[in-house]
Write an enzyme that holds these catalytic residues in place. Structure first.
Site, PDB file in Angstrom:
ATOM      1  N   ASP A 166       0.826  -1.211   0.000  1.00  0.00           N
ATOM      2  CA  ASP A 166       0.000   0.000   0.000  1.00  0.00           C
ATOM      3  C   ASP A 166       0.858   1.259   0.000  1.00  0.00           C
ATOM      4  O   ASP A 166       1.858   1.345   0.733  1.00  0.00           O
ATOM      5  CB  ASP A 166      -0.864   0.048   1.264  1.00  0.00           C
ATOM      6  CG  ASP A 166      -2.216  -0.606   1.075  1.00  0.00           C
ATOM      7  OD1 ASP A 166      -2.589  -0.904  -0.073  1.00  0.00           O
ATOM      8  OD2 ASP A 166      -2.915  -0.815   2.083  1.00  0.00           O
ATOM      9  N   GLU A 207     -14.110  -2.886  -1.420  1.00  0.00           N
ATOM     10  CA  GLU A 207     -14.270  -3.067   0.022  1.00  0.00           C
ATOM     11  C   GLU A 207     -15.593  -2.503   0.518  1.00  0.00           C
ATOM     12  O   GLU A 207     -15.983  -1.387   0.163  1.00  0.00           O
ATOM     13  CB  GLU A 207     -13.126  -2.411   0.794  1.00  0.00           C
ATOM     14  CG  GLU A 207     -13.277  -2.577   2.301  1.00  0.00           C
ATOM     15  CD  GLU A 207     -12.060  -2.168   3.104  1.00  0.00           C
ATOM     16  OE1 GLU A 207     -12.124  -2.232   4.346  1.00  0.00           O
ATOM     17  OE2 GLU A 207     -11.039  -1.781   2.493  1.00  0.00           O
TER      18      GLU A 207
END
Length: 272
Positions: free
Chosen positions: A88, A187
């Site tokens: 990330d 998500e």
């Protein structure tokens, strides 16, 4: 004479080619130790900024730094051999401009050896995704519930509860795909919307709190192992390691106190 077989890592093109095929298995890992365990079965290992909470006890992912991601990312790369490792980009490291994003992504990849970076955001990040991919950096996108924007959402809220929200989320997913992302994490998106986006996009969707129809699934390793004290509804606990660890630690403490540890097999004696 034995011949050493060279293990080939999964690549961004290989993951992209999994669209519509056997579901992609993805898990997080933050250390060489857990990476070795995950690497045996996973196609993709994500060094997520969730490590700020899981490993460092911070209240949100916003506390993750680039140095932190590089430290953990390099450890995971060293501990794995076959899965693609994605790291990330943390909050504040890519939003300012595509040029800043490239500088930080290039440093992250050079210092960790990872195979791709992940960043959050839909249409607003399309220019940045195009800038990175055009310069040789594979990008995994992340839309729907984006934890780095949790302050804007007012908490960890499921996305798409109202049909009026669907168009914007679909537009975000399409924008990152068109910009060059090779896969996208969905998500906290309601199931029918996640299924619809998966059917529409020509890149794999990886669900977390989304739909079983996604092209793959990802969970935080500590959540599914039963190490995290509280987990979201979408997590299924496949183990209860926290209970086993607590029992083992208590047994050790008792053995130290009653002097049964160390025993004869745990100490060294002179030769004569």
């Amino acid at each position: 004479m034995s011949v050493e077989v060279q293990v080939k890592r999964q690549s961004a093109p290989a993951i992209r080619a999994r669209k519509g095929g056997v579901p992609i298995v993805a898990l997080t890992a933050y250390s060489a130790l857990t990476a070795r365990l995950v690497d045996a079965v996973a196609d993709l290992i994500l060094v997520g900024d969730s490590l700020a909470m899981v490993e460092h006890g911070l209240p949100s992912t916003l506390g993750a730094t680039l140095d932190m991601m590089i430290l953990h990312g390099a450890s995971v790369v060293r501990g794995s051999a076959r899965a693609q490792v994605v790291v990330d980009l943390p909050f504040g490291s890519y939003e300012e401009s595509p040029a800043v994003a490239f500088r930080n992504a290039a440093r992250l990849m050079a210092e960790t050896g990872c195979g791709a970076v992940k960043l959050e955001g839909g249409a607003r990040m399309a220019e940045t995704i195009g800038f990175l991919t055009g310069r040789g950096i594979p990008v995994m996108a992340h839309v729907g519930l984006t934890p780095q924007a949790v302050m804007s959402f007012g908490g960890f809220k499921t996305q798409g509860r109202e049909r009026a929200e669907w168009e914007a989320i679909e537009r975000d997913a399409q924008a990152v795909a068109e910009a060059g992302a090779y896969a996208v994490v969905l998500e906290g998106v309601v199931e029918p919307l996640a299924a619809r986006i998966t059917e529409t996009l020509d890149i794999p969707t990886i669900g977390i709190g989304a739909s079983a129809t996604c092209d793959g699934q990802i969970l935080v390793l500590e959540d599914m192992l039963g190490l995290s004290p509280r987990v979201p509804r979408f997590v299924h606990r496949y183990g209860a390691l926290a209970d086993h660890a607590a029992e083992a630690i208590a047994s050790y403490a008792q053995a130290v106190r009653d002097r049964s540890f160390p025993g004869p097999d745990n100490v060294y004696q002179p030769k004569n």
